[in-house]
Design a protein around this motif. Structure first.
Motif, PDB file in Angstrom:
ATOM      1  N   VAL A 164      82.323  20.054  19.076  1.00  0.00           N
ATOM      2  CA  VAL A 164      83.152  20.737  19.496  1.00  0.00           C
ATOM      3  C   VAL A 164      82.393  20.812  21.217  1.00  0.00           C
ATOM      4  O   VAL A 164      81.400  20.614  21.429  1.00  0.00           O
ATOM      5  CB  VAL A 164      82.997  21.898  19.052  1.00  0.00           C
ATOM      6  CG1 VAL A 164      83.769  22.325  18.135  1.00  0.00           C
ATOM      7  CG2 VAL A 164      81.607  22.435  19.294  1.00  0.00           C
ATOM      8  N   ASN A 165      83.605  21.475  22.185  1.00  0.00           N
ATOM      9  CA  ASN A 165      83.108  22.329  23.396  1.00  0.00           C
ATOM     10  C   ASN A 165      82.932  23.383  23.718  1.00  0.00           C
ATOM     11  O   ASN A 165      83.791  23.504  23.035  1.00  0.00           O
ATOM     12  CB  ASN A 165      83.638  21.406  24.599  1.00  0.00           C
ATOM     13  CG  ASN A 165      83.680  19.922  24.588  1.00  0.00           C
ATOM     14  OD1 ASN A 165      84.899  19.429  25.014  1.00  0.00           O
ATOM     15  ND2 ASN A 165      82.794  19.406  25.153  1.00  0.00           N
ATOM     16  N   VAL A 166      81.563  24.373  23.853  1.00  0.00           N
ATOM     17  CA  VAL A 166      81.456  25.514  24.059  1.00  0.00           C
ATOM     18  C   VAL A 166      81.975  26.209  25.366  1.00  0.00           C
ATOM     19  O   VAL A 166      81.112  25.442  26.335  1.00  0.00           O
ATOM     20  CB  VAL A 166      80.030  25.985  23.691  1.00  0.00           C
ATOM     21  CG1 VAL A 166      80.354  27.406  23.704  1.00  0.00           C
ATOM     22  CG2 VAL A 166      79.775  25.065  22.050  1.00  0.00           C
ATOM     23  N   GLU A 167      83.380  27.168  25.485  1.00  0.00           N
ATOM     24  CA  GLU A 167      83.172  27.755  26.948  1.00  0.00           C
ATOM     25  C   GLU A 167      83.066  28.997  26.484  1.00  0.00           C
ATOM     26  O   GLU A 167      83.624  29.354  25.491  1.00  0.00           O
ATOM     27  CB  GLU A 167      85.140  27.076  26.855  1.00  0.00           C
ATOM     28  CG  GLU A 167      84.992  24.991  27.636  1.00  0.00           C
ATOM     29  CD  GLU A 167      86.284  24.484  27.853  1.00  0.00           C
ATOM     30  OE1 GLU A 167      87.720  25.747  27.499  1.00  0.00           O
ATOM     31  OE2 GLU A 167      86.908  23.814  27.629  1.00  0.00           O
ATOM     32  N   ALA A 168      82.814  29.535  27.911  1.00  0.00           N
ATOM     33  CA  ALA A 168      82.989  31.550  27.731  1.00  0.00           C
ATOM     34  C   ALA A 168      84.406  31.789  27.839  1.00  0.00           C
ATOM     35  O   ALA A 168      85.896  31.160  28.627  1.00  0.00           O
ATOM     36  CB  ALA A 168      81.846  31.471  29.265  1.00  0.00           C
ATOM     37  N   GLN A 194      77.838  34.953  16.860  1.00  0.00           N
ATOM     38  CA  GLN A 194      76.647  34.163  18.101  1.00  0.00           C
ATOM     39  C   GLN A 194      76.757  34.425  19.148  1.00  0.00           C
ATOM     40  O   GLN A 194      75.811  32.455  19.582  1.00  0.00           O
ATOM     41  CB  GLN A 194      76.902  32.250  17.384  1.00  0.00           C
ATOM     42  CG  GLN A 194      77.588  32.175  15.979  1.00  0.00           C
ATOM     43  CD  GLN A 194      78.244  31.421  15.429  1.00  0.00           C
ATOM     44  OE1 GLN A 194      79.286  30.956  16.200  1.00  0.00           O
ATOM     45  NE2 GLN A 194      78.334  30.691  14.583  1.00  0.00           N
ATOM     46  N   THR A 195      77.045  35.103  20.004  1.00  0.00           N
ATOM     47  CA  THR A 195      77.711  34.948  21.455  1.00  0.00           C
ATOM     48  C   THR A 195      75.803  35.358  22.672  1.00  0.00           C
ATOM     49  O   THR A 195      75.533  34.145  22.997  1.00  0.00           O
ATOM     50  CB  THR A 195      78.206  36.472  22.391  1.00  0.00           C
ATOM     51  OG1 THR A 195      79.384  36.608  21.895  1.00  0.00           O
ATOM     52  CG2 THR A 195      78.181  36.485  23.687  1.00  0.00           C
ATOM     53  N   GLU A 196      75.054  35.976  22.169  1.00  0.00           N
ATOM     54  CA  GLU A 196      73.958  35.746  22.699  1.00  0.00           C
ATOM     55  C   GLU A 196      73.093  34.543  22.343  1.00  0.00           C
ATOM     56  O   GLU A 196      71.530  34.236  23.063  1.00  0.00           O
ATOM     57  CB  GLU A 196      73.049  36.751  22.021  1.00  0.00           C
ATOM     58  CG  GLU A 196      73.403  38.403  22.366  1.00  0.00           C
ATOM     59  CD  GLU A 196      73.574  38.644  23.541  1.00  0.00           C
ATOM     60  OE1 GLU A 196      72.334  38.205  24.489  1.00  0.00           O
ATOM     61  OE2 GLU A 196      74.175  39.169  24.640  1.00  0.00           O
ATOM     62  N   GLY A 197      73.134  33.642  20.983  1.00  0.00           N
ATOM     63  CA  GLY A 197      72.004  32.307  20.661  1.00  0.00           C
ATOM     64  C   GLY A 197      72.838  31.302  21.728  1.00  0.00           C
ATOM     65  O   GLY A 197      72.655  30.293  22.237  1.00  0.00           O
ATOM     66  N   ILE A 198      74.187  31.162  21.845  1.00  0.00           N
ATOM     67  CA  ILE A 198      74.729  30.992  22.693  1.00  0.00           C
ATOM     68  C   ILE A 198      74.247  30.584  24.327  1.00  0.00           C
ATOM     69  O   ILE A 198      73.597  29.750  24.743  1.00  0.00           O
ATOM     70  CB  ILE A 198      76.251  30.665  22.860  1.00  0.00           C
ATOM     71  CG1 ILE A 198      76.869  30.649  21.347  1.00  0.00           C
ATOM     72  CG2 ILE A 198      76.826  29.569  23.896  1.00  0.00           C
ATOM     73  CD1 ILE A 198      77.904  30.261  20.819  1.00  0.00           C
TER      74      ILE A 198
END
Length: 363
Positions: free
Chosen positions: A244-248, A269-273
């Motif tokens: 996957v690509n991770v997008e805000a 998972q937000t803080e880890g990302i």
């Protein structure tokens, strides 16, 4: 009873480093399982603890004693092997009593120990038989009884179920679990079978390439894998992995599959990302979190059903999705034929995210 500590243990075969500086502690009375693929170093590690292999660095400590220079016979350890190693000309009783007789133990004490172990392993009616008159499961129980009568500080099991058929594996596995609860002695069990690891262990030590990947209870290793290797090795069928690509997106993040499908990631998972600044990643979902029903925090995707495996209580479907093939756990009465398109629910609250480069879990 004794704990086991490995401090910076190194093992080489010639110039090849099999175990590069490993440290591990197994508390007194714990049932630990070493699990990993063939060649990962688990049997070598067991043989080091037993004294059948030396070390090229570090310390092996049993209880309070450093045992690097002690031969196997002086470590007060009993080992159960894959191939039973019974004396074919001796009865079951003699096989179990032999090591005690070599110690010149009093005959009455030998008899007590042998009969106690036979009762524990349900071998009372077989004591006069020779190994050729026993089934594979009975022979393995005799091998276990021979270890039990010694009343050692530590039990070591080196893939003892590998030669048994599926039914006997289940029966002997249950015997070993029951024994561990009765004896409350430190035990180490080596296997490549993750089902054995999950059902037997107090704690699992997952190994790969001579290195410890994760140490934890079965629940911790299954639900919170430390990296992609552990996530893929523990669990049957294996975890699904989606590049996957991770997008805000707003206050959180979204994972975008190769076909453009957008999956909202859990807030947890937000803080880890953010901490690892993840952009390319791997999304992990276990088969039970990919199914035809909806979840509270689910995303919905359409996928082509390629193969169906019916296992009685479970049905597993293999789907083509986003350029890959993935597996879902379905209802037992699932009636859709291969080739059909199905709408799947993805439980995003159970999603795991791993870095694309080194495979570490993003938490």
């Amino acid at each position: 009873m004794a704990s086991i500590r490995l401090r910076k243990v190194v093992k080489k075969f010639g110039e090849h480093v099999v175990i590069p500086e490993m440290s591990l502690e197994i508390p007194d009375r714990e049932f630990a399982v070493f699990v990993g693929p063939s060649g990962c170093g688990k049997s070598t590690l067991l043989r080091i603890i037993a004294g059948l292999e030396g070390v090229d660095g570090g310390d092996v400590i049993i209880g309070e004693d450093r045992v690097n220079d002690r031969p196997a016979a002086q470590r007060d350890i009993a080992m159960v092997f894959q191939d039973y190693a019974l004396y074919p000309h001796m009865t079951v009783y003699k096989n179990m009593a032999f090591a005690l007789e070599m110690r010149n133990m009093h005959r009455a004490e030998i008899d007590r120990r042998v009969r106690d172990a036979a009762r524990m392993l349900r071998l009372e009616t077989l004591l006069d038989r020779k190994p050729k008159a026993l089934s594979g499961g009975q022979r393995q129980r005799v091998a276990m009884g021979r270890a039990i009568v010694r009343e050692p500080r530590v039990f070591l099991f080196d893939e003892p179920l590998s030669n048994l058929d599926a039914k006997l594996r289940g029966e002997v596995r249950t015997e070993i679990k029951r024994l561990s609860q009765q004896l409350r002695t430190t035990m180490i069990f080596v296997t490549h079978d993750q089902v054995e690891a999950m059902t037997l262990a107090d704690r699992i030590v997952v190994l790969n390439g001579g290195r410890i990947q994760q140490v934890g209870t079965p629940e911790e290793v299954y639900n919170h894998p430390a990296n992609r290797f552990v996530a893929g090795f523990i669990g049957a069928p294996a975890m699904n992995f989606f590049p996957v690509n991770v997008e805000a997106e707003g206050s959180g993040f979204t994972a975008v599959l190769r076909d453009g499908t957008r999956l909202r990631l859990p807030i947890s998972q937000t803080e880890g990302i953010r901490a690892v600044n993840a952009r390319d990643a791997v999304l992990g979902l276990r088969p039970e979190n990919v199914t035809t029903r909806e979840f509270t925090h689910s995303a919905s995707v359409r996928a082509r059903l390629d193969v169906v495996e019916t296992l009685g209580s479970d049905t597993f479907g293999y789907f083509g999705l986003a350029g890959g093939q993935y597996v879902a756990r379905l209802k037992a009465d699932f009636g859709i034929r291969p080739g059909s398109e199905v709408e799947l629910g993805l439980d995003m609250s159970a999603a795991h995210l791993f870095t694309d480069d080194d495979g570490h879990a993003i938490q």
